[in-house]
Design a protein around this motif. Structure first.
Motif, PDB file in Angstrom:
ATOM      1  N   GLN A 437       0.935  -1.179   0.079  1.00  0.00           N
ATOM      2  CA  GLN A 437       0.354  -0.014  -0.004  1.00  0.00           C
ATOM      3  C   GLN A 437       0.617   0.990   0.137  1.00  0.00           C
ATOM      4  O   GLN A 437       0.235   2.149  -0.504  1.00  0.00           O
ATOM      5  CB  GLN A 437      -1.052  -0.093   1.493  1.00  0.00           C
ATOM      6  N   GLN A 438       1.952   0.902   0.264  1.00  0.00           N
ATOM      7  CA  GLN A 438       2.835   1.951   1.087  1.00  0.00           C
ATOM      8  C   GLN A 438       3.487   3.038  -0.694  1.00  0.00           C
ATOM      9  O   GLN A 438       3.683   3.033  -0.996  1.00  0.00           O
ATOM     10  CB  GLN A 438       3.871   2.200   1.636  1.00  0.00           C
ATOM     11  N   GLU A 441       0.928   3.977  -3.086  1.00  0.00           N
ATOM     12  CA  GLU A 441       0.236   5.425  -2.776  1.00  0.00           C
ATOM     13  C   GLU A 441       1.624   6.314  -3.477  1.00  0.00           C
ATOM     14  O   GLU A 441       1.542   7.247  -4.516  1.00  0.00           O
ATOM     15  CB  GLU A 441       0.782   6.181  -0.884  1.00  0.00           C
ATOM     16  N   SER A 445       0.791   8.713  -7.437  1.00  0.00           N
ATOM     17  CA  SER A 445       1.296  10.496  -6.941  1.00  0.00           C
ATOM     18  C   SER A 445       1.588  11.000  -8.339  1.00  0.00           C
ATOM     19  O   SER A 445       1.650  10.175  -9.754  1.00  0.00           O
ATOM     20  CB  SER A 445       2.548  10.822  -6.302  1.00  0.00           C
TER      21      SER A 445
END
Length: 494
Positions: A437-438, A441, A445
């Motif tokens: 999930q990191q 993200e 972006s």
């Protein structure tokens, strides 16, 4: 107070309940860990067109049209397995990263459904056995295949690899069941439905990986031959046979196959066939783990009763075994012929599952052969007396399951559900998901040149492949294209 001894009917019901609970208990940790499965590698290449169409237009018809573009592109430039490519092109990741949990649901579902349906046809429709026998054999067979799968991540948790091999193998089992079902189905309306379903499965299998396509063709020809030997006309079986053969030919003649073959060294046809038998023998010994033997031992009382009550004559068991050896071996032939080695782990998954299924069929067939040679002595009192013995026998075998798990050298690799439970309990699976999930993200972006951290944990069931430190690597460019980035790289360990 004197306890009443159980009769066989009660014992069979109890064993059916135990087998079902055992299967469900095995499924639960696999389904729970499935929520942490994520796309990787070829998921980003084959699903690219449909994904771009979806995020730009949010139109299912247009996304499916884009998936057909992927089929055309791959057919001309890399491989002819058109039905597999279409399914690869519409993976859950195409629609949303959060939909990827459908991958284990689909793969575990096809495993259970295909084995339940095929064993239903074999036991209930062809052998006229009691449904309670089917209710014991089906979950135990599914449990054995699920727990002992060669590579769980390739079978259940990575969509691209699992749909190309494991899902298509399930379709083949369903197709075999449909064709056999047609031989004993009398209602015309149901025959039409079964035929339509069999044609659909035949197209899927004919356009699948070449091991499944070849094996399916051999099985369909065999079924038609058996129908003729039984004194029937294979009218209802022929449409699926024709559809599979045509699909297989369409797949074989694809221009992309010649392009792909330039990356591999071929083996001679005769040499590949001979090597297939040697390979099947070598891996067969590896596949016979204690868990497999325990499942067969657990099923022995059921198989003995089923064979004894069946009117089938179980003739020439040696011929059945010899033919089974050929069926188990031909799975390896396409890979050996085109690449001179047995193929990836996802191919080994279906090779092992097929071997274990054939093993169980042969054990039952030889039991039936011996049964028909024994004098018929059946007394009601004898049945009642045998019930406690059967119950105690099966209870002992179930206890050995726990012993096997305790003393196994590699329990994580020999019991899929145990591996899932350990990963969930330790927090490893959740950590892997958090780190994904990191990454997501960052990928979502505005950054155009993305640097990703390597995973600190790589769960055995969930991790298959990853991007590299080389931005030009095909996996890196695939992820970059998917998220519309200029470059995606893995941070150097230095």
């Amino acid at each position: 107070m004197k306890l009443k001894k159980p009769d066989q009917k009660t014992v069979w019901r109890l064993l059916c309940a135990v087998a079902t609970v055992l299967l469900l208990a095995g499924l639960i940790p696999l389904l729970l860990i499935g929520q942490y499965a994520h796309p990787c590698a070829d998921d980003f290449t084959y699903g690219f067109y449909a994904h771009m169409s979806w995020i730009n237009f949010y139109s299912v018809p247009q996304a499916l049209q884009a998936a057909l573009m992927q089929v055309k592109s791959s057919y001309e430039t890399w491989q002819g397995t058109f039905s597999s490519i279409f399914l690869m092109a519409v993976s859950p990741a195409v629609w949303s990263e959060t939909d990827y949990f459908w991958t284990p649901l689909l793969q575990l579902g096809i495993l259970v459904f295909s084995n339940y349906y095929l064993t239903y046809v074999l036991i209930v429709r062809l052998l006229h056995g009691r449904k309670i026998y089917w209710g014991i054999v089906a979950p135990m067979l599914s449990f054995m295949l699920m727990e002992t799968v060669y590579s769980p991540v390739n079978a259940f948790f990575w969509f691209n690899g699992s749909v190309h091999y494991h899902f298509m193998h399930g379709c083949m089992l369903i197709l075999i069941g449909l064709e056999l079902h047609l031989s004993v189905c009398a209602r015309k309306g149901r025959r039409i439905f079964l035929t339509a379903a069999s044609v659909l499965c035949a197209v899927l299998c004919g356009g699948a990986n070449y091991s499944t396509a070849l094996l399916t063709l051999i099985c369909l020809v065999t079924i038609c031959g058996l129908v003729i030997i039984a004194g029937q006309k294979p009218f209802w079986q022929l449409p699926a046979l024709a559809a599979e053969a045509v699909s297989f030919v369409i797949s074989i003649i694809a221009p992309g196959n010649a392009v792909r073959q330039t990356s591999f060294v071929k083996m001679g046809a005769v040499e590949a066939i001979l090597a297939s038998f040697r390979t099947a023998y070598a891996y067969g010994k590896v596949y016979l783990t204690p868990l497999v033997l325990l499942v067969i031992l657990f099923l022995l009382p059921v198989l003995i009763r089923l064979a004894a009550e069946s009117s089938f004559r179980f003739r020439m068991p040696w011929l059945v075994t010899l033919y089974s050896v050929g069926l188990a071996s031909c799975v390896y032939t396409p890979a050996l012929y085109s690449m001179t080695y047995t193929g990836p782990d996802r191919l080994m998954n279906i090779a092992k599952m097929w071997f274990l299924f054939l093993l169980l069929v042969n054990v039952f067939y030889w039991i039936g052969f011996v049964q028909k040679k024994l004098p018929a002595k059946r007394e009601e009192n004898g049945k009642r007396t045998a019930a406690p013995i059967i119950l105690a026998y099966c209870a002992a075998v179930l206890c050995l399951f726990l012993v096997d798990l305790k003393i196994s050298d590699q329990p994580l690799k020999e019991f899929s559900s145990y591996a899932a439970w350990v990963s969930l309990r330790s927090g490893e699976a959740a950590q892997y998901d958090e780190e994904y999930q990191q990454r997501l993200e960052i990928l979502l972006s505005e950054e155009k040149n993305v640097v990703l951290q390597d995973y600190s944990v790589k769960p055995y069931l969930l991790y298959f492949d990853d991007v590299t430190e080389d931005a030009a690597n095909w996996k890196n460019t695939a992820v970059a294209n998917w998220y519309v980035k200029e470059t995606v790289v893995l941070q150097s360990a230095e």
